[in-house]
Design an enzyme around this catalytic site. Sequence first.
Site, PDB file in Angstrom:
ATOM      1  CD  GLU A 194      -3.226  -0.724   2.216  1.00  8.92           C
ATOM      2  OE1 GLU A 194      -2.908  -0.167   3.186  1.00  8.92           O
ATOM      3  OE2 GLU A 194      -3.979  -1.316   2.065  1.00  8.92           O
ATOM      4  CD  GLU A 286      -5.256  -5.093   2.996  1.00  6.32           C
ATOM      5  OE1 GLU A 286      -3.804  -5.521   2.617  1.00  6.32           O
ATOM      6  OE2 GLU A 286      -5.329  -4.240   3.825  1.00  6.32           O
TER       7      GLU A 286
END
Length: 359
Positions: A194, A286
Amino acid sequence: MSRSLSRPARPTRALASFAALLTAAGTAAALWLGGGTATATSTGNEPAPTGPEPSAVTPYQQHGALEICGTRLCGEDGTPVQLRGMSSHGTQWFEHCLTEASLDALAHDWGASVLRLSTYVQEDGYASDPQYFTDLASRVIDQATARGLYVIVDWHMLTPGDPNANTDLAKRFFTDITDRHGDQDNLLYEIANEPNGVSWQSIKSYAEELIPVVRAGAPDAVVLVGTRGWSSLGVSEGSDEREIIANPVDAENIAYTFHFYAASHRDNYLAALDRASDQLPVFVTEWGTQDYTGDGANDFANAQRYLDLMAAKGIGWTNWNFSDDWRSGAVFREGSCAAGQFSGTAPLKEAGIWVRDRV
Protein backbone atom coordinates in the site's frame (compact mmCIF):
# COMPACT_ATOMS: atom_id res chain seq x y z
CA MET A 1 1.69 -3.67 -20.20
CA SER A 2 0.55 -7.17 -20.95
CA ARG A 3 1.24 -9.88 -23.43
CA SER A 4 -1.08 -12.24 -25.17
CA LEU A 5 -0.77 -15.98 -24.89
CA SER A 6 1.18 -17.13 -27.89
CA ARG A 7 2.30 -20.52 -26.69
CA PRO A 8 0.05 -23.52 -27.46
CA ALA A 9 -1.93 -25.15 -24.70
CA ARG A 10 -0.06 -28.00 -23.07
CA PRO A 11 -2.54 -30.13 -21.15
CA THR A 12 0.10 -32.16 -19.34
CA ARG A 13 2.41 -29.28 -18.32
CA ALA A 14 0.41 -28.16 -15.30
CA LEU A 15 0.23 -31.65 -13.81
CA ALA A 16 3.89 -32.40 -14.50
CA SER A 17 5.05 -29.11 -13.04
CA PHE A 18 2.74 -29.56 -10.07
CA ALA A 19 4.28 -32.94 -9.33
CA ALA A 20 7.70 -31.27 -9.23
CA LEU A 21 6.41 -28.61 -6.87
CA LEU A 22 5.00 -31.24 -4.55
CA THR A 23 8.29 -33.08 -4.48
CA ALA A 24 9.91 -29.84 -3.29
CA ALA A 25 7.23 -29.53 -0.63
CA GLY A 26 8.41 -32.72 1.07
CA THR A 27 6.20 -35.37 2.60
CA ALA A 28 3.04 -33.39 1.85
CA ALA A 29 3.43 -34.38 -1.79
CA ALA A 30 1.21 -37.42 -1.36
CA LEU A 31 -1.78 -35.17 -0.78
CA TRP A 32 -2.66 -34.76 -4.44
CA LEU A 33 -0.65 -37.04 -6.68
CA GLY A 34 -2.65 -39.81 -8.24
CA GLY A 35 -5.85 -38.54 -6.65
CA GLY A 36 -4.62 -39.66 -3.23
CA THR A 37 -6.10 -38.42 0.03
CA ALA A 38 -3.07 -38.59 2.32
CA THR A 39 -2.79 -35.61 4.64
CA ALA A 40 0.33 -33.49 5.02
CA THR A 41 2.76 -34.29 7.79
CA SER A 42 1.51 -33.11 11.19
CA THR A 43 3.63 -31.10 13.58
CA GLY A 44 2.15 -33.15 16.42
CA ASN A 45 0.34 -30.14 17.87
CA GLU A 46 -2.61 -29.97 15.50
CA PRO A 47 -5.86 -31.92 15.28
CA ALA A 48 -6.55 -33.97 12.20
CA PRO A 49 -8.34 -31.99 9.44
CA THR A 50 -12.10 -32.19 9.73
CA GLY A 51 -13.08 -30.75 6.35
CA PRO A 52 -14.27 -32.73 3.34
CA GLU A 53 -11.91 -34.86 1.30
CA PRO A 54 -9.73 -32.96 -1.21
CA SER A 55 -11.19 -32.54 -4.66
CA ALA A 56 -9.66 -34.52 -7.49
CA VAL A 57 -8.43 -31.39 -9.28
CA THR A 58 -6.66 -28.55 -7.48
CA PRO A 59 -6.76 -24.90 -8.63
CA TYR A 60 -3.22 -25.15 -9.97
CA GLN A 61 -3.93 -28.40 -11.80
CA GLN A 62 -6.97 -26.77 -13.35
CA HIS A 63 -5.36 -23.52 -14.52
CA GLY A 64 -1.61 -24.10 -14.63
CA ALA A 65 0.78 -21.19 -15.14
CA LEU A 66 -0.96 -17.83 -15.07
CA GLU A 67 -0.44 -14.90 -17.40
CA ILE A 68 -1.97 -11.51 -18.09
CA CYS A 69 -3.90 -11.52 -21.35
CA GLY A 70 -5.33 -8.10 -22.18
CA THR A 71 -6.99 -6.86 -19.00
CA ARG A 72 -7.57 -10.31 -17.54
CA LEU A 73 -5.68 -12.92 -15.60
CA CYS A 74 -5.62 -16.10 -17.68
CA GLY A 75 -4.71 -19.72 -17.18
CA GLU A 76 -2.20 -21.66 -19.22
CA ASP A 77 -4.75 -22.39 -21.94
CA GLY A 78 -5.68 -18.71 -22.32
CA THR A 79 -8.98 -18.98 -20.47
CA PRO A 80 -9.71 -16.09 -18.04
CA VAL A 81 -9.38 -17.05 -14.37
CA GLN A 82 -10.82 -15.39 -11.27
CA LEU A 83 -8.81 -16.39 -8.20
CA ARG A 84 -10.61 -16.07 -4.85
CA GLY A 85 -9.13 -16.61 -1.44
CA MET A 86 -7.67 -15.12 1.71
CA SER A 87 -4.81 -12.91 2.78
CA SER A 88 -2.85 -13.81 5.87
CA HIS A 89 -2.30 -11.21 8.56
CA GLY A 90 1.30 -10.24 9.33
CA THR A 91 3.36 -13.36 9.85
CA GLN A 92 5.29 -11.73 12.69
CA TRP A 93 2.08 -11.85 14.74
CA PHE A 94 0.03 -14.71 13.30
CA GLU A 95 2.44 -17.40 12.17
CA HIS A 96 0.45 -19.80 14.34
CA CYS A 97 -2.59 -19.26 12.09
CA LEU A 98 -0.71 -20.66 9.07
CA THR A 99 -0.46 -24.37 9.78
CA GLU A 100 -1.08 -27.67 8.05
CA ALA A 101 -4.58 -27.75 9.52
CA SER A 102 -5.49 -24.15 8.67
CA LEU A 103 -4.29 -24.52 5.09
CA ASP A 104 -6.22 -27.78 4.79
CA ALA A 105 -9.31 -25.82 5.84
CA LEU A 106 -8.60 -23.01 3.37
CA ALA A 107 -8.08 -25.37 0.45
CA HIS A 108 -10.65 -28.09 1.18
CA ASP A 109 -13.31 -26.63 3.48
CA TRP A 110 -13.35 -23.09 2.08
CA GLY A 111 -12.54 -24.14 -1.49
CA ALA A 112 -10.13 -21.22 -1.98
CA SER A 113 -7.79 -21.01 -4.96
CA VAL A 114 -5.25 -18.51 -3.61
CA LEU A 115 -3.45 -17.51 -0.41
CA ARG A 116 -1.89 -14.08 -0.07
CA LEU A 117 1.13 -14.38 2.22
CA SER A 118 1.80 -11.04 3.92
CA THR A 119 5.38 -10.38 4.99
CA TYR A 120 5.43 -7.03 6.76
CA VAL A 121 8.61 -5.02 6.30
CA GLN A 122 8.52 -2.94 9.47
CA GLU A 123 6.56 -3.45 12.73
CA ASP A 124 8.91 -6.25 13.86
CA GLY A 125 8.63 -7.86 10.44
CA TYR A 126 11.19 -8.68 7.76
CA ALA A 127 13.57 -5.81 8.53
CA SER A 128 14.07 -7.17 12.05
CA ASP A 129 15.24 -10.62 10.88
CA PRO A 130 15.39 -11.15 7.09
CA GLN A 131 16.51 -14.77 7.28
CA TYR A 132 13.75 -15.80 9.67
CA PHE A 133 10.96 -14.20 7.65
CA THR A 134 12.32 -15.54 4.37
CA ASP A 135 12.36 -19.04 5.83
CA LEU A 136 8.86 -18.56 7.21
CA ALA A 137 7.52 -17.38 3.85
CA SER A 138 9.21 -20.29 2.12
CA ARG A 139 7.66 -22.76 4.55
CA VAL A 140 4.13 -21.46 3.94
CA ILE A 141 4.70 -21.35 0.18
CA ASP A 142 5.62 -25.05 0.27
CA GLN A 143 2.56 -25.91 2.37
CA ALA A 144 0.16 -23.98 0.14
CA THR A 145 1.77 -25.46 -2.97
CA ALA A 146 1.22 -28.96 -1.61
CA ARG A 147 -2.51 -28.17 -1.57
CA GLY A 148 -2.59 -26.92 -5.14
CA LEU A 149 -3.12 -23.28 -4.16
CA TYR A 150 -1.75 -20.22 -5.85
CA VAL A 151 0.30 -17.96 -3.58
CA ILE A 152 0.63 -14.18 -3.72
CA VAL A 153 3.99 -13.28 -2.15
CA ASP A 154 3.10 -9.94 -0.57
CA TRP A 155 5.86 -7.44 0.33
CA HIS A 156 3.72 -5.72 2.94
CA MET A 157 5.22 -2.24 3.03
CA LEU A 158 2.94 0.24 4.78
CA THR A 159 4.86 2.71 6.97
CA PRO A 160 6.84 4.44 5.55
CA GLY A 161 4.49 4.73 2.62
CA ASP A 162 7.18 5.29 -0.01
CA PRO A 163 8.23 1.85 -1.31
CA ASN A 164 11.60 3.30 -2.28
CA ALA A 165 12.46 3.54 1.43
CA ASN A 166 12.94 -0.23 1.49
CA THR A 167 14.21 -0.94 -2.02
CA ASP A 168 17.35 -2.74 -0.92
CA LEU A 169 15.44 -4.97 1.49
CA ALA A 170 12.82 -5.69 -1.19
CA LYS A 171 15.52 -6.71 -3.64
CA ARG A 172 17.03 -9.07 -1.08
CA PHE A 173 13.66 -10.60 -0.20
CA PHE A 174 12.52 -11.23 -3.77
CA THR A 175 15.95 -12.49 -4.81
CA ASP A 176 15.96 -15.00 -1.96
CA ILE A 177 12.36 -16.11 -2.56
CA THR A 178 12.78 -16.51 -6.32
CA ASP A 179 16.06 -18.38 -5.79
CA ARG A 180 14.02 -20.95 -3.86
CA HIS A 181 10.68 -20.83 -5.67
CA GLY A 182 11.17 -19.04 -9.00
CA ASP A 183 10.61 -22.23 -10.98
CA GLN A 184 7.14 -22.65 -9.49
CA ASP A 185 4.23 -21.58 -11.69
CA ASN A 186 1.79 -21.09 -8.81
CA LEU A 187 3.36 -17.90 -7.41
CA LEU A 188 2.45 -14.26 -8.05
CA TYR A 189 4.62 -11.47 -6.64
CA GLU A 190 3.12 -8.35 -5.04
CA ILE A 191 5.99 -5.91 -4.80
CA ALA A 192 4.39 -3.08 -2.77
CA ASN A 193 1.35 -3.53 -0.55
CA GLU A 194 0.00 0.00 0.00
CA PRO A 195 2.09 2.92 -1.23
CA ASN A 196 0.86 6.14 0.36
CA GLY A 197 1.94 9.76 0.59
CA VAL A 198 4.00 9.35 -2.57
CA SER A 199 3.45 10.16 -6.24
CA TRP A 200 2.49 7.63 -8.89
CA GLN A 201 5.72 8.46 -10.72
CA SER A 202 7.73 7.43 -7.66
CA ILE A 203 5.78 4.17 -7.35
CA LYS A 204 6.26 3.51 -11.05
CA SER A 205 10.01 4.08 -10.78
CA TYR A 206 10.19 1.66 -7.87
CA ALA A 207 8.22 -0.96 -9.81
CA GLU A 208 10.50 -0.64 -12.82
CA GLU A 209 13.50 -1.21 -10.54
CA LEU A 210 11.99 -4.20 -8.68
CA ILE A 211 10.33 -6.08 -11.52
CA PRO A 212 13.67 -7.01 -13.17
CA VAL A 213 14.77 -8.44 -9.81
CA VAL A 214 11.72 -10.71 -9.73
CA ARG A 215 12.11 -11.56 -13.41
CA ALA A 216 15.72 -12.64 -12.86
CA GLY A 217 14.48 -15.53 -10.75
CA ALA A 218 10.91 -15.98 -11.99
CA PRO A 219 10.86 -14.78 -15.60
CA ASP A 220 7.28 -15.79 -16.38
CA ALA A 221 5.52 -14.91 -13.12
CA VAL A 222 2.75 -12.33 -12.83
CA VAL A 223 3.85 -9.27 -10.84
CA LEU A 224 1.30 -7.17 -8.93
CA VAL A 225 2.03 -3.45 -8.59
CA GLY A 226 0.61 -1.37 -5.74
CA THR A 227 -1.10 1.89 -6.58
CA ARG A 228 -1.20 5.34 -5.05
CA GLY A 229 -3.26 6.13 -1.94
CA TRP A 230 -3.06 2.79 -0.10
CA SER A 231 -3.66 0.92 -3.39
CA SER A 232 -6.86 2.81 -4.08
CA LEU A 233 -5.85 3.60 -7.70
CA GLY A 234 -5.14 7.05 -6.28
CA VAL A 235 -8.70 7.79 -5.10
CA SER A 236 -7.76 8.15 -1.42
CA GLU A 237 -5.30 10.89 -2.35
CA GLY A 238 -7.52 12.85 -4.74
CA SER A 239 -6.52 11.13 -7.98
CA ASP A 240 -7.79 8.13 -9.92
CA GLU A 241 -6.83 5.46 -12.42
CA ARG A 242 -6.16 7.97 -15.22
CA GLU A 243 -2.67 8.72 -13.91
CA ILE A 244 -1.77 5.03 -14.34
CA ILE A 245 -3.39 4.73 -17.76
CA ALA A 246 -1.47 7.83 -18.93
CA ASN A 247 1.83 6.61 -17.47
CA PRO A 248 1.81 2.81 -17.07
CA VAL A 249 4.64 0.74 -15.68
CA ASP A 250 7.01 -0.25 -18.47
CA ALA A 251 6.80 -4.00 -18.02
CA GLU A 252 4.84 -6.97 -19.31
CA ASN A 253 2.74 -9.54 -17.47
CA ILE A 254 1.76 -7.24 -14.63
CA ALA A 255 -1.46 -6.20 -12.92
CA TYR A 256 -2.27 -3.27 -10.64
CA THR A 257 -3.70 -3.70 -7.17
CA PHE A 258 -6.78 -2.18 -5.60
CA HIS A 259 -7.86 -2.34 -1.94
CA PHE A 260 -11.22 -1.48 -0.44
CA TYR A 261 -13.09 -1.69 2.86
CA ALA A 262 -16.81 -1.70 2.28
CA ALA A 263 -17.85 0.41 5.28
CA SER A 264 -15.42 3.19 4.28
CA HIS A 265 -15.00 3.05 0.50
CA ARG A 266 -18.22 3.73 -1.28
CA ASP A 267 -19.47 4.76 -4.72
CA ASN A 268 -16.45 6.72 -5.97
CA TYR A 269 -14.11 3.82 -5.15
CA LEU A 270 -16.40 1.26 -6.72
CA ALA A 271 -16.70 3.42 -9.84
CA ALA A 272 -12.91 3.74 -10.10
CA LEU A 273 -12.49 -0.03 -9.92
CA ASP A 274 -15.16 -0.45 -12.59
CA ARG A 275 -13.53 2.07 -14.95
CA ALA A 276 -9.97 0.93 -14.34
CA SER A 277 -10.73 -2.74 -14.97
CA ASP A 278 -11.92 -1.86 -18.46
CA GLN A 279 -8.44 -0.61 -19.34
CA LEU A 280 -6.00 -2.18 -16.91
CA PRO A 281 -5.42 -5.64 -15.42
CA VAL A 282 -6.50 -5.29 -11.76
CA PHE A 283 -6.27 -7.65 -8.79
CA VAL A 284 -7.97 -6.82 -5.47
CA THR A 285 -5.36 -8.19 -3.09
CA GLU A 286 -7.01 -6.83 0.04
CA TRP A 287 -10.59 -6.02 1.01
CA GLY A 288 -12.89 -6.22 3.98
CA THR A 289 -16.52 -5.81 4.93
CA GLN A 290 -15.56 -3.35 7.71
CA ASP A 291 -13.99 0.11 7.75
CA TYR A 292 -10.48 0.82 6.55
CA THR A 293 -8.95 -0.18 9.89
CA GLY A 294 -10.19 -3.73 9.37
CA ASP A 295 -12.53 -3.28 12.31
CA GLY A 296 -16.02 -2.05 13.10
CA ALA A 297 -19.44 -3.01 11.85
CA ASN A 298 -19.79 -5.06 8.68
CA ASP A 299 -21.35 -3.50 5.61
CA PHE A 300 -22.29 -6.66 3.76
CA ALA A 301 -24.55 -4.87 1.30
CA ASN A 302 -21.81 -2.63 -0.06
CA ALA A 303 -19.31 -5.48 0.01
CA GLN A 304 -21.67 -7.51 -2.15
CA ARG A 305 -21.73 -4.71 -4.73
CA TYR A 306 -17.97 -5.04 -5.04
CA LEU A 307 -18.12 -8.83 -5.23
CA ASP A 308 -20.75 -8.65 -7.95
CA LEU A 309 -18.58 -6.29 -9.99
CA MET A 310 -15.49 -8.47 -9.50
CA ALA A 311 -17.40 -11.58 -10.53
CA ALA A 312 -18.76 -9.86 -13.64
CA LYS A 313 -15.30 -8.70 -14.69
CA GLY A 314 -13.29 -11.69 -13.48
CA ILE A 315 -11.22 -9.64 -11.02
CA GLY A 316 -9.34 -11.85 -8.58
CA TRP A 317 -9.45 -11.13 -4.85
CA THR A 318 -8.11 -12.03 -1.43
CA ASN A 319 -9.99 -11.01 1.69
CA TRP A 320 -8.29 -9.51 4.77
CA ASN A 321 -7.61 -11.56 6.87
CA PHE A 322 -7.01 -15.25 7.71
CA SER A 323 -6.23 -14.90 11.43
CA ASP A 324 -7.85 -14.75 14.87
CA ASP A 325 -6.95 -11.11 15.54
CA TRP A 326 -9.45 -9.37 17.82
CA ARG A 327 -10.69 -7.03 15.06
CA SER A 328 -13.88 -7.85 13.20
CA GLY A 329 -12.02 -8.28 9.91
CA ALA A 330 -10.14 -11.36 11.11
CA VAL A 331 -12.23 -14.35 10.07
CA PHE A 332 -11.52 -16.56 13.11
CA ARG A 333 -12.68 -16.01 16.68
CA GLU A 334 -9.93 -15.17 19.14
CA GLY A 335 -8.10 -18.27 20.32
CA SER A 336 -9.10 -20.40 17.32
CA CYS A 337 -5.57 -20.63 15.91
CA ALA A 338 -3.97 -21.73 19.17
CA ALA A 339 -6.74 -24.30 19.58
CA GLY A 340 -6.28 -25.57 16.03
CA GLN A 341 -9.93 -24.90 15.15
CA PHE A 342 -10.29 -23.90 11.51
CA SER A 343 -12.93 -25.95 9.65
CA GLY A 344 -16.65 -25.33 9.51
CA THR A 345 -18.41 -22.21 10.76
CA ALA A 346 -18.07 -22.68 14.53
CA PRO A 347 -14.67 -20.93 14.80
CA LEU A 348 -15.67 -18.07 12.49
CA LYS A 349 -16.79 -14.54 13.24
CA GLU A 350 -19.74 -13.06 11.36
CA ALA A 351 -17.56 -11.74 8.55
CA GLY A 352 -15.73 -15.06 8.34
CA ILE A 353 -18.95 -16.97 7.74
CA TRP A 354 -20.01 -14.44 5.10
CA VAL A 355 -16.68 -14.50 3.24
CA ARG A 356 -16.33 -18.29 3.44
CA ASP A 357 -19.69 -18.66 1.70
CA ARG A 358 -18.39 -16.50 -1.18
CA VAL A 359 -14.91 -17.90 -1.66
